[in-house]
Scaffold this motif. Sequence first.
Motif, PDB file in Angstrom:
ATOM      1  N   ARG A 186       0.836  -1.210   0.000  1.00  0.00           N
ATOM      2  CA  ARG A 186       0.000   0.000   0.000  1.00  0.00           C
ATOM      3  C   ARG A 186       0.868   1.257   0.000  1.00  0.00           C
ATOM      4  NH1 ARG A 186      -2.816  -3.758  -0.651  1.00  0.00           N
ATOM      5  NH2 ARG A 186      -5.026  -4.005  -0.119  1.00  0.00           N
ATOM      6  N   ILE A 187       1.947   1.234   0.750  1.00  0.00           N
ATOM      7  CA  ILE A 187       2.847   2.385   0.780  1.00  0.00           C
ATOM      8  C   ILE A 187       3.438   2.622  -0.607  1.00  0.00           C
ATOM      9  CG2 ILE A 187       5.055   3.239   1.653  1.00  0.00           C
ATOM     10  CD1 ILE A 187       4.403   1.895   4.319  1.00  0.00           C
ATOM     11  N   LYS A 188       3.925   1.567  -1.228  1.00  0.00           N
ATOM     12  CA  LYS A 188       4.546   1.721  -2.545  1.00  0.00           C
ATOM     13  C   LYS A 188       3.546   2.252  -3.564  1.00  0.00           C
ATOM     14  CE  LYS A 188       7.496  -0.638  -5.876  1.00  0.00           C
ATOM     15  NZ  LYS A 188       8.269  -1.866  -6.173  1.00  0.00           N
ATOM     16  N   ALA A 189       2.310   1.760  -3.513  1.00  0.00           N
ATOM     17  CA  ALA A 189       1.294   2.208  -4.466  1.00  0.00           C
ATOM     18  C   ALA A 189       0.904   3.661  -4.233  1.00  0.00           C
ATOM     19  CB  ALA A 189       0.063   1.313  -4.364  1.00  0.00           C
ATOM     20  N   SER A 190       1.025   4.136  -2.990  1.00  0.00           N
ATOM     21  CA  SER A 190       0.574   5.502  -2.677  1.00  0.00           C
ATOM     22  C   SER A 190       1.678   6.546  -2.810  1.00  0.00           C
ATOM     23  CB  SER A 190       0.010   5.557  -1.248  1.00  0.00           C
ATOM     24  OG  SER A 190       1.039   5.353  -0.289  1.00  0.00           O
ATOM     25  N   LEU A 191       2.943   6.110  -2.908  1.00  0.00           N
ATOM     26  CA  LEU A 191       4.053   7.057  -3.018  1.00  0.00           C
ATOM     27  C   LEU A 191       4.096   7.684  -4.407  1.00  0.00           C
ATOM     28  CD1 LEU A 191       7.333   5.726  -1.358  1.00  0.00           C
ATOM     29  CD2 LEU A 191       6.037   7.755  -0.753  1.00  0.00           C
ATOM     30  N   ARG A 192       4.311   8.977  -4.464  1.00  0.00           N
ATOM     31  CA  ARG A 192       4.528   9.635  -5.740  1.00  0.00           C
ATOM     32  C   ARG A 192       5.884   9.190  -6.309  1.00  0.00           C
ATOM     33  NH1 ARG A 192       0.968  13.526  -7.061  1.00  0.00           N
ATOM     34  NH2 ARG A 192      -0.452  14.240  -5.437  1.00  0.00           N
ATOM     35  N   PRO A 193       6.076   9.338  -7.622  1.00  0.00           N
ATOM     36  CA  PRO A 193       7.342   8.875  -8.217  1.00  0.00           C
ATOM     37  C   PRO A 193       8.581   9.449  -7.546  1.00  0.00           C
ATOM     38  CG  PRO A 193       5.759   9.393  -9.929  1.00  0.00           C
ATOM     39  CD  PRO A 193       5.136   9.829  -8.639  1.00  0.00           C
ATOM     40  N   SER A 194       8.495  10.685  -7.079  1.00  0.00           N
ATOM     41  CA  SER A 194       9.657  11.309  -6.441  1.00  0.00           C
ATOM     42  C   SER A 194       9.577  11.253  -4.918  1.00  0.00           C
ATOM     43  CB  SER A 194       9.763  12.772  -6.883  1.00  0.00           C
ATOM     44  OG  SER A 194       8.571  13.476  -6.574  1.00  0.00           O
ATOM     45  N   GLY A 195       8.655  10.450  -4.396  1.00  0.00           N
ATOM     46  CA  GLY A 195       8.434  10.414  -2.951  1.00  0.00           C
ATOM     47  C   GLY A 195       9.399   9.525  -2.200  1.00  0.00           C
ATOM     48  N   TYR A 196       9.354   9.643  -0.865  1.00  0.00           N
ATOM     49  CA  TYR A 196      10.223   8.874   0.024  1.00  0.00           C
ATOM     50  C   TYR A 196       9.404   8.098   1.047  1.00  0.00           C
ATOM     51  CZ  TYR A 196      14.632  11.192  -1.293  1.00  0.00           C
ATOM     52  OH  TYR A 196      15.750  11.623  -1.961  1.00  0.00           O
TER      53      TYR A 196
END
Length: 555
Positions: free
Chosen positions: A181-191
Amino acid sequence: MTGSPDGMGDEERETVDSDYERRMASEQATYADCHNVHELPGIFHYWSNRYLKPKFEPFGFTDPDDFFRVYLLKLCRRPRIPGRGRPLRIISIGAGNGDMEVALARSLLDAGHEAFRLECLDINEHMLGRGRESAREHGVESHMDFRRGDFNDWEPEGRYDAVIANQCLHHVVKLERLFDRIKASLRPSGYLLVSDMIGRNGHQRWPEALEMVEALWEELPESKKYNHQLRRHEERYINHDCATEGFEGIRAQDILPLLKNRFHFRLFVPFANVIDVFVDRSFGHNFDAGDERDRAFIDRVHAADEEAMLKGRITPTHMVAALTRGWRGRTRRPNHLTPRRCVRPPDGRYGIRTRLSRWIAGMAVTCLLLLSGCGDGGNPDAQSPAEPRPNTLAEYLPIEPGYNVVVISFDALRADALGTYGYDRPTSPNIDAFAEESLVFERASVAGQATPSSFASAFTGELPFRVFRGWKLAHVPTMAAAFKDAGYTTAGIMNNVQLMTERHFDQGFDHYDMLDIPNDREVIERTKQWFEGRPDKPFLLWTHFISPHTPYTYR
């Protein structure tokens, strides 16, 4: 017995649910009146200031809380296109009382950044209430949301620029689900920013570390053996499983391998193992940071701990890490301890022996393949490599007239130098803004080591050796030809002579403009001229820029 979707029978499911509810009740009761979750003994602060702080400082922060602050400030400082900006979205899962999150919000505001929203997720309503009160006291309530929820079943609402996990992952049962869920919700440039424990489940010591603890325990006077958390004297050190009642450390040993398989580590700082026992809440209060003998003992334990970790005899039990969805360049770390090296398999088989056995196994398989004549390698009558098979690009790219297609490429522009792929410096604000509204590919790789072989592959869908021979593109169907056959007008405008017409890169293009000067502005001007005089029909336009290539110039 009836079945359930997860493969469990009803009785088994009921037992699991009952155990989960029992642990949840214990966990909530433990933290209902806990106002300072991270309170630690004085000897811990002596150790962390002397040994952890110097480990963190080369990376721009001094402690885990400062780590979160530094990375959020980096995100805030990324340039944004006027009129297209949006507030930074941050969520802290398992935020507890929210003291660190409130401090983070205050730091961002004090630094002049107001365009952010920080959400705090926790299951304990008592702790969330304390967080709301603290946010009001510090004047940050308009930038924060406090939400009750179980991170095991969290469903993200939208996308986030940063997900914070501060000493919470070792309480999670459904780690795989949460990480997905975290990976799916992170923006491309997110951390994904993590400070957590990665040792054995229940915060127990693995046998090799336990042996070191027990040897040191023999040296301690009786006054140092009182367990303040469990309120008992331990003549011999008890390797206590903290996960028997609640969720403390319930899947700690799974955190690192699961993260390693799902994310890219942009920063990885592992630390501590044996030293934990002597500086943490249970026994750390027995040591006096003002006593020279106690400090000398802690110094000696730390030195032995570090040596054992660096030599691979034991693995770290803590980490601070900044992770991204896809590859963002080389992982920054303080030494040779990579995430892979820090994973301690439950069977204990790790380190140089395991790597050597894998290498030997790989060599054995290779030898077997060679001996069996795989691929007719030993047959002198074997056929020569086949001619390029018919190109199937059009099958994968159904083209319907009506949409214009623009392909923009750059020579030698590295992904890890772009903000959208996690670079910290403001090198690409326009590309980053465009990427926020686009489909971003995170695992794309070139097929060749040079410009012409790479484009030969990209424009045909074939491997370079099939279509690029004698430094020329073979006469095979190309992307431009597929568009042209579909009724498009096609144009290519560039300034890299490696893509010259003599090498047949103009195949399929109605208009092919090769500039012999490395001037990107001229490429733009020629593109404008073509665009103004283009035929009144759908088009494919390819423009290529060479300026990121060597030699580098200073401006």
